[in-house]
Write a protein that holds these residues in place. Structure first.
Motif, mmCIF file in Angstrom:
data_model
loop_
_atom_site.group_PDB
_atom_site.id
_atom_site.type_symbol
_atom_site.label_atom_id
_atom_site.label_comp_id
_atom_site.label_asym_id
_atom_site.label_seq_id
_atom_site.Cartn_x
_atom_site.Cartn_y
_atom_site.Cartn_z
ATOM 1 N N PHE A 334 0.842 -1.205 0.000
ATOM 2 C CA PHE A 334 0.000 0.000 0.000
ATOM 3 C C PHE A 334 0.873 1.249 0.000
ATOM 4 C CE2 PHE A 334 -2.338 3.219 2.586
ATOM 5 C CZ PHE A 334 -3.342 3.494 1.660
ATOM 6 N N LEU A 335 0.609 2.145 -0.963
ATOM 7 C CA LEU A 335 1.404 3.360 -1.108
ATOM 8 C C LEU A 335 0.618 4.621 -0.775
ATOM 9 C CD1 LEU A 335 3.218 2.571 -4.483
ATOM 10 C CD2 LEU A 335 4.057 2.204 -2.148
ATOM 11 N N GLY A 336 -0.660 4.488 -0.468
ATOM 12 C CA GLY A 336 -1.475 5.665 -0.161
ATOM 13 C C GLY A 336 -2.705 5.736 -1.054
ATOM 14 N N PHE A 337 -3.231 6.938 -1.226
ATOM 15 C CA PHE A 337 -4.424 7.165 -2.050
ATOM 16 C C PHE A 337 -4.122 8.207 -3.110
ATOM 17 C CE2 PHE A 337 -6.722 5.056 1.286
ATOM 18 C CZ PHE A 337 -7.879 4.555 0.682
ATOM 19 N N ARG A 338 -4.767 8.044 -4.232
ATOM 20 C CA ARG A 338 -4.706 9.040 -5.295
ATOM 21 C C ARG A 338 -6.126 9.253 -5.797
ATOM 22 N NH1 ARG A 338 -1.180 7.164 -9.889
ATOM 23 N NH2 ARG A 338 0.536 7.959 -8.606
ATOM 24 N N GLY A 339 -6.491 10.530 -5.960
ATOM 25 C CA GLY A 339 -7.857 10.779 -6.394
ATOM 26 C C GLY A 339 -8.047 12.169 -6.944
ATOM 27 N N VAL A 340 -9.306 12.512 -7.151
ATOM 28 C CA VAL A 340 -9.680 13.815 -7.687
ATOM 29 C C VAL A 340 -10.683 14.452 -6.735
ATOM 30 C CG1 VAL A 340 -9.283 13.165 -10.077
ATOM 31 C CG2 VAL A 340 -11.539 12.826 -9.074
ATOM 32 N N GLY A 341 -10.793 15.758 -6.803
ATOM 33 C CA GLY A 341 -11.746 16.475 -5.971
ATOM 34 C C GLY A 341 -12.241 17.719 -6.675
ATOM 35 N N SER A 342 -13.389 18.212 -6.220
ATOM 36 C CA SER A 342 -13.943 19.437 -6.782
ATOM 37 C C SER A 342 -14.771 20.138 -5.714
ATOM 38 C CB SER A 342 -14.808 19.135 -8.010
ATOM 39 O OG SER A 342 -15.867 18.261 -7.656
ATOM 40 N N ASP A 343 -14.831 21.449 -5.821
ATOM 41 C CA ASP A 343 -15.630 22.267 -4.905
ATOM 42 C C ASP A 343 -17.037 22.372 -5.471
ATOM 43 O OD1 ASP A 343 -16.871 24.416 -3.499
ATOM 44 O OD2 ASP A 343 -14.889 25.111 -2.890
ATOM 45 N N VAL A 344 -18.013 21.826 -4.753
ATOM 46 C CA VAL A 344 -19.400 21.787 -5.230
ATOM 47 C C VAL A 344 -20.312 22.584 -4.301
ATOM 48 C CG1 VAL A 344 -19.138 19.586 -6.440
ATOM 49 C CG2 VAL A 344 -19.761 19.601 -4.017
ATOM 50 N N THR A 345 -19.743 23.593 -3.637
ATOM 51 C CA THR A 345 -20.546 24.379 -2.687
ATOM 52 C C THR A 345 -21.729 25.039 -3.377
ATOM 53 O OG1 THR A 345 -18.519 24.823 -1.442
ATOM 54 C CG2 THR A 345 -20.445 26.185 -0.958
ATOM 55 N N GLU A 346 -21.479 25.702 -4.515
ATOM 56 C CA GLU A 346 -22.573 26.388 -5.208
ATOM 57 C C GLU A 346 -23.622 25.401 -5.687
ATOM 58 O OE1 GLU A 346 -19.417 27.011 -5.624
ATOM 59 O OE2 GLU A 346 -19.272 29.068 -4.863
ATOM 60 N N GLN A 347 -23.163 24.264 -6.234
ATOM 61 C CA GLN A 347 -24.131 23.266 -6.712
ATOM 62 C C GLN A 347 -24.964 22.715 -5.564
ATOM 63 O OE1 GLN A 347 -20.936 23.635 -7.472
ATOM 64 N NE2 GLN A 347 -20.332 22.425 -9.260
ATOM 65 N N ARG A 348 -24.308 22.484 -4.409
ATOM 66 C CA ARG A 348 -25.047 21.948 -3.271
ATOM 67 C C ARG A 348 -26.067 22.970 -2.754
ATOM 68 N NH1 ARG A 348 -24.535 17.789 0.439
ATOM 69 N NH2 ARG A 348 -25.442 18.226 2.481
ATOM 70 N N GLU A 349 -25.650 24.224 -2.677
ATOM 71 C CA GLU A 349 -26.588 25.253 -2.217
ATOM 72 C C GLU A 349 -27.763 25.388 -3.174
ATOM 73 O OE1 GLU A 349 -24.191 28.693 -1.832
ATOM 74 O OE2 GLU A 349 -23.372 28.133 0.133
ATOM 75 N N SER A 350 -27.471 25.291 -4.481
ATOM 76 C CA SER A 350 -28.559 25.354 -5.460
ATOM 77 C C SER A 350 -29.485 24.160 -5.320
ATOM 78 C CB SER A 350 -27.980 25.405 -6.878
ATOM 79 O OG SER A 350 -27.196 26.552 -7.065
ATOM 80 N N ALA A 351 -28.888 22.980 -5.103
ATOM 81 C CA ALA A 351 -29.714 21.777 -4.942
ATOM 82 C C ALA A 351 -30.578 21.875 -3.688
ATOM 83 C CB ALA A 351 -28.809 20.546 -4.876
ATOM 84 N N GLU A 352 -29.989 22.416 -2.598
ATOM 85 C CA GLU A 352 -30.773 22.575 -1.375
ATOM 86 C C GLU A 352 -31.900 23.581 -1.577
ATOM 87 O OE1 GLU A 352 -27.909 23.665 1.532
ATOM 88 O OE2 GLU A 352 -27.260 21.602 1.930
ATOM 89 N N LYS A 353 -31.606 24.638 -2.340
ATOM 90 C CA LYS A 353 -32.643 25.640 -2.601
ATOM 91 C C LYS A 353 -33.764 25.036 -3.435
ATOM 92 C CE LYS A 353 -33.309 30.302 -4.426
ATOM 93 N NZ LYS A 353 -32.647 31.469 -5.050
ATOM 94 N N ILE A 354 -33.386 24.249 -4.446
ATOM 95 C CA ILE A 354 -34.394 23.612 -5.283
ATOM 96 C C ILE A 354 -35.216 22.624 -4.471
ATOM 97 C CG2 ILE A 354 -34.707 22.030 -7.232
ATOM 98 C CD1 ILE A 354 -32.259 23.370 -8.519
ATOM 99 N N ALA A 355 -34.528 21.867 -3.606
ATOM 100 C CA ALA A 355 -35.248 20.912 -2.756
ATOM 101 C C ALA A 355 -36.214 21.634 -1.824
ATOM 102 C CB ALA A 355 -34.250 20.082 -1.956
#
Length: 785
Positions: A334-355
């Motif tokens: 095992f050498l660790g983790f490798r991955g991707v990430g993104s900031d989805v704050t605006e999308q989450r707030e929009s989804a919460e508003k729509i909900a």
């Protein structure tokens, strides 16, 4: 359609006919495969020329003294010319396509195969002809050279196997035939076996080589795609790459990941990932549940995708979407983790508003129908689980349409907002209120201790909602009608519970509103009866089930018939005689009143043409008819088709039309008057603001309600005062008055003395068919005579 270049991973072997170039089976891009074959063939062209030239030299040396010089020289020159010509053609094709050409036409493939045939025929000459001049040893030596060329050809030409196969077949057959002629049958057998072995080996080598090259080609394409995607990913500002070692410390920090953390690369490198994103909770240990989920994934070394994590970046809270998988070396360490990430704050707030918008009413902020339905379903399941009761209240505002019509929808919306505030202020943790739509609200009672709880809450709601409202400098009054149903007694599903509460609400409104009624089983029976009646009513016109009755209106002083009020009657074969009090409101609700009203108006006008020219016709018109945009057209057509003068027609309306239709009713009434048709205000005195209506509209007649007529006949002071006031008001405004519901001589005399111009009631005649109404004129003429 573009063919797919399959690779060995697809599990489908390359077909031999396709490899040989004799067919193009579906599922492969054969032009690209031919290009791969030709690419290899062109690289080994020089070796093929050298091998053939050496073979020619060796054979010529072996047969130099044995074979006639002319024959030997001819073969040598011809063979060399064929070899050189074939090499030049191949070179020309390579130069034409360019060094990086990966496609080749079918003609070029066939040309290479033809070269193999020519070469095979050329080498068949020494094995067939030279054996006649030389010794057995010379013959064997010649065959050895040719066999070596066959082996070399099957290897060198395996990328273009058709030429190698044809060469091996031609030379193999020629060798076998030559050995048979010289009685060397063992050598003949060896020659034929060698031919088949080389052909099979050539084909298998060609298939293996192509499979290998296709695999490499596929891997190269995938590598290019991955490189392009990674390059595009790195250039994008939306996402970033991240990597941690076995100790969960960030390594190989990308500038974009550091920017997302609000730090520099040096400040991020080597620090704990959880510490970087936990913020102040790292010190307190009170992590958000999403951080616990991330830590658990990292601890278990599990791959995860689209994991939502709440992170602290400085003083702000952001939401990240992370995906990663563990890294292992060749030995599985095992050498660790490798991955991707993104900031989805605006999308989450929009989804919460729509909900939120999907579950809450935008005007009032209360839960909407969907939210109330879900909450009711949960409350009912809890009630069943804990053996308790819940309840559902349907609330409808009384006189709200009047506010909308008189003051406008903007005022109506603000009124609804104030209603919601008052309603919400009454709610406890045990209740939940919401707006179902329009002026309909609902209250869910999660636990009902007893029925008095519902009654008390309903009364509080009615009192709270019935108080005055101040909206845009207007003082507005509305009421509230409530219907309730208790679960599970009145319904075991949400749909059934809401329907039964709605039935109870209808009962409250039918009784005048501003009341509460609970559901009773008989309400369902009444609803079913109403449904059956509505179905029958929809067929009544087509089945000719309606008839008209006429009740006389007489002049008070001379007791002479001056007109008739037309009354609608309905007889159904199954339901029998149905009271107008039942089917008229039903026709209003079912939107059948307009076609029924048209029928009444047309037939009544035709019947009135059979009466004396000074006899008037009174026709009741409902609010639903007046709101119909085609009403004036219907009225004009009825007068025109019957020939009845407009002055002989009176339209009777009640004060309710002003409550339901507002200023629209006044406009329609003015148009009716402009035709010369008279207007009567029916049931005068029982409404809300009768004097205001008299000021707004020029009525020709006022009909005094029966309740005042009976009171005046009994000398009730209030009734006497009202009748005298109405008569005086009508006289001053130039209007006539009609006393309704007169049943005996004393009432008739009393109302005449009070100044009423016309009298209508059972004393002068009940509603009767048209023929009986016509006979009254004959009787009146006899009395006059």
């Amino acid at each position: 359609m573009t063919e797919t270049l399959l690779t060995p991973e697809d599990g489908k072997p390359l077909p031999l006919l396709g490899i040989l170039g004799l067919s193009k089976p579906e599922g492969f891009d054969w032009d690209k495969i031919r290009a791969i074959q030709f690419e290899r063939f062109s690289h080994i062209g020089f070796m093929r020329v050298i091998a053939n030239v050496l073979g020619i030299i060796l054979v010529a040396q072996i047969h130099y003294l044995a074979v006639p010089m002319a024959l030997l020289a001819s073969w040598v020159v011809g063979s060399l010319l064929a070899i050189i010509g074939n090499a030049l053609v191949t070179r020309a094709r390579q130069r034409k396509g360019g060094r990086n050409n990966f496609e080749i036409s079918s003609g070029a493939a066939k040309g290479i195969a033809a070269g193999g045939v020519i070469s095979g025929l050329s080498w068949s000459v020494p094995i067939l002809l030279f054996s006649q001049y030389g010794t057995v040893d010379q013959h064997s030596a010649t065959w050895t050279i040719i066999a070596a060329l066959m082996v070399g050809s099957s290897m060198i030409l395996s990328t273009m196997p058709l030429g190698a196969v044809l060469f091996a077949m031609i030379v193999g057959v020629a060798s076998t035939f030559s050995f048979i002629l010289t009685n060397q049958f063992v050598m003949a057998s060896a020659a034929i076996c060698l031919m088949f072995i080389l052909i099979a080996a050539c084909l298998e080598t060609a298939r293996d080589y192509l499979s290998y090259r296709l695999s490499v080609h596929g891997l190269n394409e995938k590598s290019e795609v991955v490189s392009l995607l990674l390059r595009e990913f790195e250039e994008s500002g939306a996402d970033w790459l991240w990597q941690i070692d076995p100790s969960r410390r960030v390594s190989h920090v990308s500038p974009r990941f550091a920017y997302a953390l609000g730090r520099t690369v040096d400040e991020v490198e080597g620090h704990s990932l959880l510490e970087l994103i936990a913020g102040t909770s790292w010190e307190t240990g009170k992590f958000h549940s999403s951080l616990h989920d991330l830590a658990e994934k990292l601890k278990r070394r599990e791959s995860f995708s689209n994991l939502m994590v709440r992170v602290h970046i400085g003083e702000k809270i952001r939401w990240w979407e992370l995906s990663a998988s563990p890294k292992l070396d060749d030995n599985g360490v095992f050498l660790g983790f490798r991955g991707v990430g993104s900031d989805v704050t605006e999308q989450r707030e929009s989804a919460e508003k729509i909900a939120h918008m999907a579950r809450y009413d935008t005007l009032t902020g209360l839960p909407n129908r969907l939210h109330i339905t879900e909450a009711t379903d949960k409350a009912m399941r809890d009630s069943e689980k804990w053996r308790q009761r819940s309840a559902f209240l349907m609330i409808d505002l009384d006189r709200f349409k009047t506010v909308n019509d008189t003051l406008g929808h903007l005022v109506g919306d603000r009124l609804l907002a104030q209603v919601s505030q008052r309603l919400n202020a009454l709610m406890t943790k045990n209740e939940m209120c919401g707006r179902l739509g329009g002026d309909e609200f609902a209250v869910l009672i999660k636990e009902v201790p007893d029925t008095s709880y519902i009654q008390n809450l309903s009364q509080k709601i009615i009192e709270a909602l019935s108080g005055p409202y101040e909206v845009d400098q207007h003082t507005v009054f509305v009421g509230a009608s409530i219907g309730s149903a208790i679960a599970p007694r009145d319904g075991r599903t949400v749909e059934m519970l809401v329907r039964n509460a709605d039935l109870a609400l209808y009962r409250s409104k039918d009784e005048g509103g501003n009341k509460h009624h609970g559901y009773e089983p008989k309400l369902h029976m009444h609803a079913e009866e109403r449904r059956i009646m509505e179905i029958a009513l929809r067929k009544a016109l087509a089945n000719d089930e309606f008839t008209l009755n006429f009740q006389p209106i007489v002049r008070a002083e001379r007791e002479e018939i001056c007109g008739f009020e037309v009354l609608l009657r309905w007889h159904n074969p199954e339901l029998g005689h149905v009271s107008p009090a039942k089917f008229i409101p039903l026709a209003e609700d079912a939107r059948l009143i307009v076609p029924i009203g048209r029928w009444v108006l047309e037939n009544a006008c035709k019947e009135a043409m059979n009466w004396p020219v000074d006899t008037k016709l009174s026709v009741n018109v409902s609010a639903g008819q007046l709101s119909d945009p085609n009403f004036m057209t219907i009225l004009i057509e009825a007068l025109s088709s019957s020939g009845l003068p407009p002055q002989r027609l009176d339209i009777e309306v009640t004060e309710s039309i002003f409550l339901h239709e507002g200023t629209m009713a006044i406009d329609v009434l003015d148009k009716i008057l402009s035709l010369g048709v008279g207007l009567s205000l029916d049931d005068f005195g029982t409404g809300y603001s009768s004097l205001g209506y008299l000021r707004k509209t020029r009525f020709t007649n006022i009909k005094i309600d029966r309740s005042f007529v009976q009171g005046a006949a009994r000398d009730v002071p209030e009734s006497l005062a009202i009748v005298r006031a109405v008569v005086a008001l009508a006289d001053s405004l130039g209007m006539s008055t009609t006393a309704e519901g007169v049943e005996d001589e004393a009432e008739a005399r009393r109302l005449t003395d009070l100044g009423c111009k016309k009298i209508q009631g059972y004393y002068y005649g009940r509603p009767m068919p048209a023929d009986e109404a016509s006979q009254l004129f004959t009787l009146q003429q006899r009395k006059s005579a």
